[in-house]
Design a protein around this motif. Sequence first.
Motif, PDB file in Angstrom:
ATOM      1  N   ASP A 125     -33.180 -51.750  91.048  1.00  0.00           N
ATOM      2  CA  ASP A 125     -32.357 -50.763  90.346  1.00  0.00           C
ATOM      3  C   ASP A 125     -32.112 -49.558  91.248  1.00  0.00           C
ATOM      4  O   ASP A 125     -30.979 -49.070  91.382  1.00  0.00           O
ATOM      5  CB  ASP A 125     -33.058 -50.341  89.052  1.00  0.00           C
ATOM      6  N   ALA A 126     -33.189 -49.077  91.889  1.00  0.00           N
ATOM      7  CA  ALA A 126     -33.063 -47.921  92.782  1.00  0.00           C
ATOM      8  C   ALA A 126     -32.161 -48.244  93.963  1.00  0.00           C
ATOM      9  O   ALA A 126     -31.360 -47.397  94.404  1.00  0.00           O
ATOM     10  CB  ALA A 126     -34.445 -47.480  93.265  1.00  0.00           C
ATOM     11  N   GLY A 142     -29.652 -50.296  93.969  1.00  0.00           N
ATOM     12  CA  GLY A 142     -28.282 -50.263  93.477  1.00  0.00           C
ATOM     13  C   GLY A 142     -27.758 -48.851  93.324  1.00  0.00           C
ATOM     14  O   GLY A 142     -26.593 -48.567  93.640  1.00  0.00           O
ATOM     15  N   ARG A 143     -28.596 -47.961  92.843  1.00  0.00           N
ATOM     16  CA  ARG A 143     -28.188 -46.566  92.703  1.00  0.00           C
ATOM     17  C   ARG A 143     -27.909 -45.941  94.062  1.00  0.00           C
ATOM     18  O   ARG A 143     -26.946 -45.175  94.231  1.00  0.00           O
ATOM     19  CB  ARG A 143     -29.283 -45.780  91.981  1.00  0.00           C
ATOM     20  N   GLU A 144     -28.751 -46.260  95.047  1.00  0.00           N
ATOM     21  CA  GLU A 144     -28.551 -45.710  96.387  1.00  0.00           C
ATOM     22  C   GLU A 144     -27.246 -46.219  96.983  1.00  0.00           C
ATOM     23  O   GLU A 144     -26.519 -45.463  97.654  1.00  0.00           O
ATOM     24  CB  GLU A 144     -29.730 -46.094  97.284  1.00  0.00           C
ATOM     25  N   LEU A 175     -24.559 -46.774  95.574  1.00  0.00           N
ATOM     26  CA  LEU A 175     -23.409 -46.109  94.962  1.00  0.00           C
ATOM     27  C   LEU A 175     -23.360 -44.613  95.241  1.00  0.00           C
ATOM     28  O   LEU A 175     -22.451 -43.933  94.759  1.00  0.00           O
ATOM     29  CB  LEU A 175     -23.439 -46.348  93.447  1.00  0.00           C
ATOM     30  N   ASP A 176     -24.324 -44.107  96.005  1.00  0.00           N
ATOM     31  CA  ASP A 176     -24.419 -42.669  96.268  1.00  0.00           C
ATOM     32  C   ASP A 176     -24.136 -42.411  97.746  1.00  0.00           C
ATOM     33  O   ASP A 176     -25.003 -42.598  98.596  1.00  0.00           O
ATOM     34  CB  ASP A 176     -25.815 -42.164  95.904  1.00  0.00           C
ATOM     35  N   GLN A 217     -38.707 -45.816  96.617  1.00  0.00           N
ATOM     36  CA  GLN A 217     -37.348 -45.831  96.055  1.00  0.00           C
ATOM     37  C   GLN A 217     -37.307 -45.595  94.543  1.00  0.00           C
ATOM     38  O   GLN A 217     -36.569 -44.724  94.080  1.00  0.00           O
ATOM     39  CB  GLN A 217     -36.648 -47.135  96.416  1.00  0.00           C
ATOM     40  N   TRP A 236     -36.107 -41.417  91.689  1.00  0.00           N
ATOM     41  CA  TRP A 236     -35.180 -41.230  90.580  1.00  0.00           C
ATOM     42  C   TRP A 236     -36.002 -40.873  89.354  1.00  0.00           C
ATOM     43  O   TRP A 236     -36.809 -41.681  88.881  1.00  0.00           O
ATOM     44  CB  TRP A 236     -34.362 -42.495  90.331  1.00  0.00           C
ATOM     45  N   GLU A 258     -35.416 -40.766  86.268  1.00  0.00           N
ATOM     46  CA  GLU A 258     -35.298 -41.645  85.112  1.00  0.00           C
ATOM     47  C   GLU A 258     -35.954 -43.000  85.338  1.00  0.00           C
ATOM     48  O   GLU A 258     -36.085 -43.798  84.398  1.00  0.00           O
ATOM     49  CB  GLU A 258     -33.830 -41.837  84.730  1.00  0.00           C
TER      50      GLU A 258
END
Length: 329
Positions: free
Chosen positions: A170-171, A173-175, A177-178, A281, A285, A287
Amino acid sequence: MTAHPLDTNAVTALVAAATAAPSLHNAQPWRFRFLRRSGVLRLYADLERGLPRTDPERRGLHLGCGAALCNLRVAAAAAGHAAVVRLLPDPADAELLAEVELDRAAPGDASLAQLQPAIRRRHCSRLPFRAEEIPAAVTQRLCEAARAEGAQLLFPSAWHVRSVLELVRDAEGREALDPDLRGETARWARTEPSGGAEPADGIPAEAFGPRPRSGAASVRDFAVGRSTHGRGWAAFEENPHLALLGTASDLPADWLRAGQALERVLLRATTDGLVASVTSQPLEWEELRWAVRDPVSAMAQVQMVLRLGYGPAGHPSPRRPVTDVLEVL
């Protein structure tokens, strides 16, 4: 004032050992100042080497500096020097993380001294590990190493390991997109093979490890979607041995203790023939971080996720020369 303060050469050797510690993106965010008259060595945060997007609260910076402090204590003990540590000694100076009073007249800590040979052998391994169980006696020693530094090491159950691996993905994937986060990682992680004048910090391409073809890899992909010449694919272990390192609370002093515990665990693991990698990672985040904690354990705050096992040693990452990080007054 200590009865027998160390000379500059001895302090230089101690700082050289300290700088072999791991840090987030190998940014090496530390500075040292030795006060010759008092025999006090001060550890400062080098805020210019912080990672404002990845580590906005500087928790990771404190962990890295805590790891360097542990190495310094180990090297001092091996040299027969006592070390009295005061964390965050000046509330008015947030960059001053610790003071270490060194005295060669008092005996060093024997339990730390035995870890000294592992300082130079310890490298983060992002390579596949063998599907081999870690003996209970070894995991017990690792847990004792964490407790000795005021932290806790927990080996979660299989279902929670799967949960942590999902949080790692999940982390990731977030990275992806950032763009700001990707750019910060790219600043410290070099995709071109080393050659010629190699930088003294950051992650070299040779230390990235292969991309996972199968298995449950928990290692960070420092390429972050960038092409890397010669980087292959490999099958990672299906059931990795993960451990959670945590503390009772979550203040800067706790982060420094966790950093010391992290390095003591890694040195103990290296001494016992294990290799390791670490990942923060999902802890970067807010959350996601709460979900990393094992709900059936008493661990309040997870500070780092470790992957342990048997396998090849990792490629060493470069280190800044002592002359860049040590000031003698």
